[in-house]
Scaffold this motif. Structure first.
Motif, mmCIF file in Angstrom:
data_model
loop_
_atom_site.group_PDB
_atom_site.id
_atom_site.type_symbol
_atom_site.label_atom_id
_atom_site.label_comp_id
_atom_site.label_asym_id
_atom_site.label_seq_id
_atom_site.Cartn_x
_atom_site.Cartn_y
_atom_site.Cartn_z
ATOM 1 N N LEU A 54 2.802 -67.175 42.741
ATOM 2 C CA LEU A 54 3.935 -67.761 43.456
ATOM 3 C C LEU A 54 4.742 -68.649 42.510
ATOM 4 O O LEU A 54 5.875 -69.004 42.792
ATOM 5 C CB LEU A 54 3.444 -68.597 44.646
ATOM 6 C CG LEU A 54 2.743 -67.810 45.753
ATOM 7 C CD1 LEU A 54 2.156 -68.767 46.788
ATOM 8 C CD2 LEU A 54 3.698 -66.836 46.416
ATOM 9 N N ASP A 55 4.130 -69.031 41.406
ATOM 10 C CA ASP A 55 4.807 -69.919 40.454
ATOM 11 C C ASP A 55 4.431 -69.428 39.061
ATOM 12 O O ASP A 55 3.406 -68.755 38.870
ATOM 13 C CB ASP A 55 4.317 -71.363 40.684
ATOM 14 C CG ASP A 55 5.386 -72.370 40.273
ATOM 15 O OD1 ASP A 55 6.377 -71.954 39.620
ATOM 16 O OD2 ASP A 55 5.228 -73.552 40.615
ATOM 17 N N ASN A 56 5.289 -69.737 38.093
ATOM 18 C CA ASN A 56 4.937 -69.334 36.733
ATOM 19 C C ASN A 56 4.443 -70.537 35.928
ATOM 20 O O ASN A 56 4.555 -71.668 36.365
ATOM 21 C CB ASN A 56 6.103 -68.637 36.052
ATOM 22 C CG ASN A 56 7.418 -69.262 36.440
ATOM 23 O OD1 ASN A 56 7.457 -70.463 36.738
ATOM 24 N ND2 ASN A 56 8.476 -68.489 36.474
ATOM 25 N N TYR A 57 3.884 -70.239 34.789
ATOM 26 C CA TYR A 57 3.310 -71.308 33.962
ATOM 27 C C TYR A 57 4.054 -71.356 32.634
ATOM 28 O O TYR A 57 4.724 -70.396 32.248
ATOM 29 C CB TYR A 57 1.809 -71.093 33.765
ATOM 30 C CG TYR A 57 1.433 -69.708 33.297
ATOM 31 C CD1 TYR A 57 1.277 -68.661 34.208
ATOM 32 C CD2 TYR A 57 1.220 -69.439 31.946
ATOM 33 C CE1 TYR A 57 0.939 -67.399 33.781
ATOM 34 C CE2 TYR A 57 0.877 -68.173 31.519
ATOM 35 C CZ TYR A 57 0.741 -67.152 32.427
ATOM 36 O OH TYR A 57 0.409 -65.898 32.016
ATOM 37 N N LEU A 64 -5.330 -61.461 35.436
ATOM 38 C CA LEU A 64 -5.837 -61.215 36.789
ATOM 39 C C LEU A 64 -6.299 -59.771 36.833
ATOM 40 O O LEU A 64 -5.515 -58.854 36.532
ATOM 41 C CB LEU A 64 -4.716 -61.451 37.813
ATOM 42 C CG LEU A 64 -5.033 -61.080 39.260
ATOM 43 C CD1 LEU A 64 -6.204 -61.900 39.801
ATOM 44 C CD2 LEU A 64 -3.805 -61.278 40.148
ATOM 45 N N ASP A 65 -7.590 -59.606 37.145
ATOM 46 C CA ASP A 65 -8.138 -58.251 37.230
ATOM 47 C C ASP A 65 -7.853 -57.490 35.931
ATOM 48 O O ASP A 65 -7.545 -56.305 35.951
ATOM 49 C CB ASP A 65 -7.507 -57.526 38.418
ATOM 50 C CG ASP A 65 -8.443 -56.433 38.939
ATOM 51 O OD1 ASP A 65 -9.664 -56.537 38.704
ATOM 52 O OD2 ASP A 65 -7.928 -55.489 39.570
ATOM 53 N N GLY A 66 -7.917 -58.227 34.807
ATOM 54 C CA GLY A 66 -7.755 -57.594 33.501
ATOM 55 C C GLY A 66 -6.314 -57.496 33.021
ATOM 56 O O GLY A 66 -6.065 -57.277 31.834
ATOM 57 N N GLN A 67 -5.345 -57.680 33.907
ATOM 58 C CA GLN A 67 -3.938 -57.549 33.485
ATOM 59 C C GLN A 67 -3.354 -58.915 33.151
ATOM 60 O O GLN A 67 -3.602 -59.883 33.870
ATOM 61 C CB GLN A 67 -3.101 -56.954 34.623
ATOM 62 C CG GLN A 67 -3.423 -55.511 34.940
ATOM 63 C CD GLN A 67 -2.765 -55.105 36.247
ATOM 64 O OE1 GLN A 67 -3.323 -55.284 37.312
ATOM 65 N NE2 GLN A 67 -1.563 -54.577 36.165
ATOM 66 N N LEU A 72 6.670 -62.134 34.838
ATOM 67 C CA LEU A 72 6.797 -61.081 35.853
ATOM 68 C C LEU A 72 8.140 -61.200 36.566
ATOM 69 O O LEU A 72 8.600 -62.306 36.836
ATOM 70 C CB LEU A 72 5.683 -61.218 36.891
ATOM 71 C CG LEU A 72 4.255 -61.080 36.372
ATOM 72 C CD1 LEU A 72 3.271 -61.397 37.493
ATOM 73 C CD2 LEU A 72 4.017 -59.679 35.839
ATOM 74 N N SER A 73 8.747 -60.066 36.861
ATOM 75 C CA SER A 73 9.930 -60.120 37.723
ATOM 76 C C SER A 73 9.457 -60.454 39.128
ATOM 77 O O SER A 73 8.279 -60.268 39.464
ATOM 78 C CB SER A 73 10.644 -58.770 37.725
ATOM 79 O OG SER A 73 9.905 -57.846 38.483
ATOM 80 N N GLU A 74 10.372 -60.934 39.941
ATOM 81 C CA GLU A 74 9.996 -61.294 41.314
ATOM 82 C C GLU A 74 9.425 -60.100 42.053
ATOM 83 O O GLU A 74 8.463 -60.208 42.809
ATOM 84 C CB GLU A 74 11.233 -61.818 42.065
ATOM 85 C CG GLU A 74 11.384 -63.317 41.958
ATOM 86 C CD GLU A 74 11.907 -63.885 43.272
ATOM 87 O OE1 GLU A 74 11.245 -63.652 44.301
ATOM 88 O OE2 GLU A 74 12.961 -64.538 43.248
ATOM 89 N N VAL A 79 4.787 -57.105 44.301
ATOM 90 C CA VAL A 79 3.947 -55.912 44.397
ATOM 91 C C VAL A 79 2.492 -56.260 44.069
ATOM 92 O O VAL A 79 1.561 -55.852 44.778
ATOM 93 C CB VAL A 79 4.483 -54.802 43.460
ATOM 94 C CG1 VAL A 79 3.509 -53.648 43.388
ATOM 95 C CG2 VAL A 79 5.849 -54.325 43.938
ATOM 96 N N LEU A 80 2.292 -57.047 43.012
ATOM 97 C CA LEU A 80 0.921 -57.442 42.641
ATOM 98 C C LEU A 80 0.274 -58.284 43.742
ATOM 99 O O LEU A 80 -0.897 -58.112 44.052
ATOM 100 C CB LEU A 80 0.950 -58.230 41.325
ATOM 101 C CG LEU A 80 1.195 -57.380 40.085
ATOM 102 C CD1 LEU A 80 1.506 -58.249 38.889
ATOM 103 C CD2 LEU A 80 -0.032 -56.497 39.805
ATOM 104 N N ARG A 81 1.073 -59.208 44.310
ATOM 105 C CA ARG A 81 0.539 -60.045 45.399
ATOM 106 C C ARG A 81 0.063 -59.190 46.555
ATOM 107 O O ARG A 81 -1.014 -59.392 47.099
ATOM 108 C CB ARG A 81 1.631 -60.994 45.917
ATOM 109 C CG ARG A 81 1.816 -62.248 45.088
ATOM 110 C CD ARG A 81 2.515 -63.329 45.878
ATOM 111 N NE ARG A 81 3.889 -62.997 46.225
ATOM 112 C CZ ARG A 81 4.939 -63.241 45.437
ATOM 113 N NH1 ARG A 81 4.777 -63.799 44.255
ATOM 114 N NH2 ARG A 81 6.139 -62.917 45.838
#
Ligand SMILES: Nc1ncnc2c1ncn2[C@@H]1O[C@H](COP(=O)(O)OP(=O)(O)OP(=O)(O)O)[C@@H](O)[C@H]1O
Ligand SMILES: [Mg+2]
Lengths: 228, 377
Positions: A54-57, A64-67, A72-74, A79-81
């Protein structure tokens, strides 16, 4: 499941710059159930938001799960969420004008499922949280505990791998909190990685690991609970 | 609102068409009058008497004439008798082409033909009202009627969209009537249609007719009263122009109203988006892409404009119906109806309006940051 390396995050408000997360390293294995604890303002919600895309760093890397989750684009984040992550919030965040079943079915709508299958799945998950009979009720007609169970059903309906719960029991009495945590334990037993932010010792005690944050750093990644 | 205006525009158009419904709009009428200026030593105030020769000259000499007929008026009231039934009717003695000038519709038998005129046949074509009055249910074709004591055989029955009065007429061949009722070669009026000739050509035709008649009857070409040549093409064009102007004006006002509506709906949606920030945040957390949020808001915007628009449509049609009922018949504002085409256009317009109105709010919604939305208590 989750791998954080030297994560940095600051908020800039006007001329003021607030360093909220400072080089956070954290590993969470698939199938774990962990509690995140720490003083108010220590950066727990910020951490959860980053984990939930939901936020970037600002710095470091998050897998996450290896990726690798970076820039990321919104749309990509959305899609990942919807594929990987379920959310449970302190204030439930059900959509007030929709029934329990419609609320639960919402993530499936965004996955592009047909109405019939959404409805069937929504009822199945309401059944699992013991609210099958409340399917046609609106959130305002339900107690806090019931609303949170609907929210959990909604978080699970899309079969996420990671469930992020930011103070899920913060608005509930201790008995109801216990029920909710039992539900999350059951979810975890079915293989979902569960991360719970909490201030309550009893709640944390129902997880298998406690992560302690202090001033934006991981003070202890495998803390023991203080005695009551 | 838009519908009321559009409907009014249509109504106005109908009104005009109705005024012209009886007679061919592409026509030129010639009425004789009195000279009003001295010419070649002749005093003003002379009556101009048109004759069959004038008719022939116009018919053969003027280019562009499509159908032409003269009328000969029988003096005094005309008694018409069939067996024991006697009544007064309006009798017109005309050429066969008169059919096209008055948009006469033959419902039984036939209309007058050239042989009737050439051979001075004693035949008559009667209106449906005449038939009802004299013959009741009897078939009239082939029967003999007496017109001022002269026997004519009924060869046809006609109807006419021009209204009741048109149906109380009897048409006779002009030649027969001139001979039977002491008309010699005199005629009272010449009328003709101009086919598909463009407006400028018909004006030139009217001028030419006036010139030729001036030469034949020795009056000044600049005398406006001696013979009046009325070009219905010009009148129709002028009124059409006015109507078009009114319709354009109506559209502009309508679009203005629509624009105000769009701004209103847009504002409503903006407020709705602000109030639903949290919901939008939740949707995003659940996997809604910015695109799906935009679609959601646009859908709702279109829903609002469609519902409001539909209500307006119904209301507008209602108002128009009421107006149509309350207005005196025969006025220039007639049948202010909204046909399917107008309604469909309006619906399409509403959807476009919804899209336009929803655009800014949708963009605003898509830009909502879930973190902040979920924080806002
Ligand atoms: N969007 C933001 N803009 C500016 N500052 C922020 C923002 N979000 C959080 N902060 C600040 O970052 C710090 C950490 O906030 P965070 O919400 O992560 O704390 P927390 O550990 O969840 O606290 P709590 O237990 O009260 O929920 C706080 O000082 C907060 O004021
Ligand atoms: Mg917090």
């Amino acid at each position: 499941m989750v791998s954080l390396e030297k994560i940095d995050k600051s908020y800039v408000t006007g001329s003021h710059r607030l360093h909220v997360l400072k080089a956070v390293d954290l590993e969470i294995e698939s199938g774990e159930m962990a509690a995140v604890m720490g003083a108010s303002g220590s950066g727990k919600s910020t951490l959860m938001n980053i984990l939930g895309l939901l936020d970037n760093y600002d710095g470091g890397s998050y897998r996450l799960d290896g990726q690798l989750m970076r820039d990321l684009s919104e749309t990509r984040a959305a899609v990942l969420r919807r594929q990987l992550i379920g959310f449970v919030f302190q204030s439930f965040n059900l959509i007030p004008f929709k029934t329990a079943a419609e609320n639960v079915a919402l993530p499936l709508y965004y996955q592009g499922l047909g109405r019939r299958r959404r409805q069937a799945a929504a009822l199945e998950y309401l059944e699992r949280v013991g609210l099958r009979d409340w399917a046609t009720h609106r959130p305002s007609e339900m107690s806090g505990g019931q609303q949170q169970r609907v929210a959990i059903a909604r978080a699970l309906v899309a079969r996420p791998k990671l469930l992020l719960a930011d103070e899920p029991t913060g608005a509930l009495d201790s008995e109801t909190s216990h029920e909710i945590m039992e539900l999350l334990q059951q979810v975890n037993r079915e293989g979902v990685t569960v991360l719970v932010v909490t201030h309550e010792r009893d709640v944390a005690a129902m997880t298998r690991r406690v992560i302690r944050l202090k001033d934006g750093r991981v003070e202890d990644a495998h803390a023991r609970l203080p005695d009551a | 609102m838009l519908i009321v205006l559009l409907g009014s525009g249509v109504g106005l158009g109908h009104g005009v068409e109705y005024q012209f419904r009886d007679d061919a709009v592409n026509s030129i009428w010639v009425f004789p009058g009195q000279t009003s200026v001295p010419y070649k030593g002749l005093q003003p105030g002379r009556r101009v008497q048109l004759t069959n020769d004038d008719h022939d000259e116009v018919a053969t000499g003027v280019e562009g004439v499509d159908h032409i007929s003269s009328r000969y008026f029988i003096r005094g009231s005309v008694q018409v008798r069939y067996r024991n039934e006697t009544s007064t009717f309006n009798v017109r003695a005309v050429h066969p082409d008169h059919l096209y000038l008055e948009k006469t519709i033959v419902v039984d038998g036939r209309f007058l033909n050239p042989l009737d005129v050439r051979d001075h046949r004693k035949v008559a074509v009667i209106g449906t009202k005449v038939k009802d009055a004299l013959f009741k249910a009897e078939p009239p074709v082939g029967k003999l009627i007496e017109v001022n004591g002269v026997a004519f055989q009924v060869v046809g029955v006609f109807s006419d969209e021009g209204g009741e009065r048109e149906l109380e007429r009897i048409y006779l061949p002009i030649s027969t009537a001139q001979r039977a009722f002491g008309g010699a070669n005199r005629i009272g009026q010449i009328m003709m249609t101009t086919g598909d000739e463009p407006l400028e050509r018909t004006s030139a035709m009217a001028d030419e007719i006036h010139r030729r008649l001036a030469a034949r009857h020795t009056f000044s070409v600049d005398d406006p009263r001696a013979v009046e040549v009325e070009n219905n093409n010009e009148q129709f064009a002028r009124i059409n122009g006015i109507i078009r102007g009114i319709r354009i004006f109506v559209w502009i006002v309508g679009l203005g109203t629509l624009l105000a509506g769009i701004v209103g709906v847009s504002n409503i949606m903006l407020i709705a988006v602000r109030e639903r920030t949290r919901e939008i945040g939740v949707r995003k957390a659940l996997g809604a892409t910015p695109r799906s949020i935009v679609l959601l808001i646009l859908q709702e915007s279109i829903l609002i404009t469609s519902i409001a628009g539909y209500a307006g449509l119904v209301l507008g049609v209602g108002v128009l119906e009421l107006a149509a009922r309350k207005l005196p018949p025969g006025s220039y504002f007639r049948n202010p109806e909204v046909d399917l085409g107008v309604a469909l256009q309006a619906m399409a317009l509403l959807i476009v309006a919804g899209l336009v109105a929803g655009f800014v709010p949708a963009r605003r919604a898509a830009a909502v940051r879930p973190v902040e939305a979920l924080r806002s208590e």
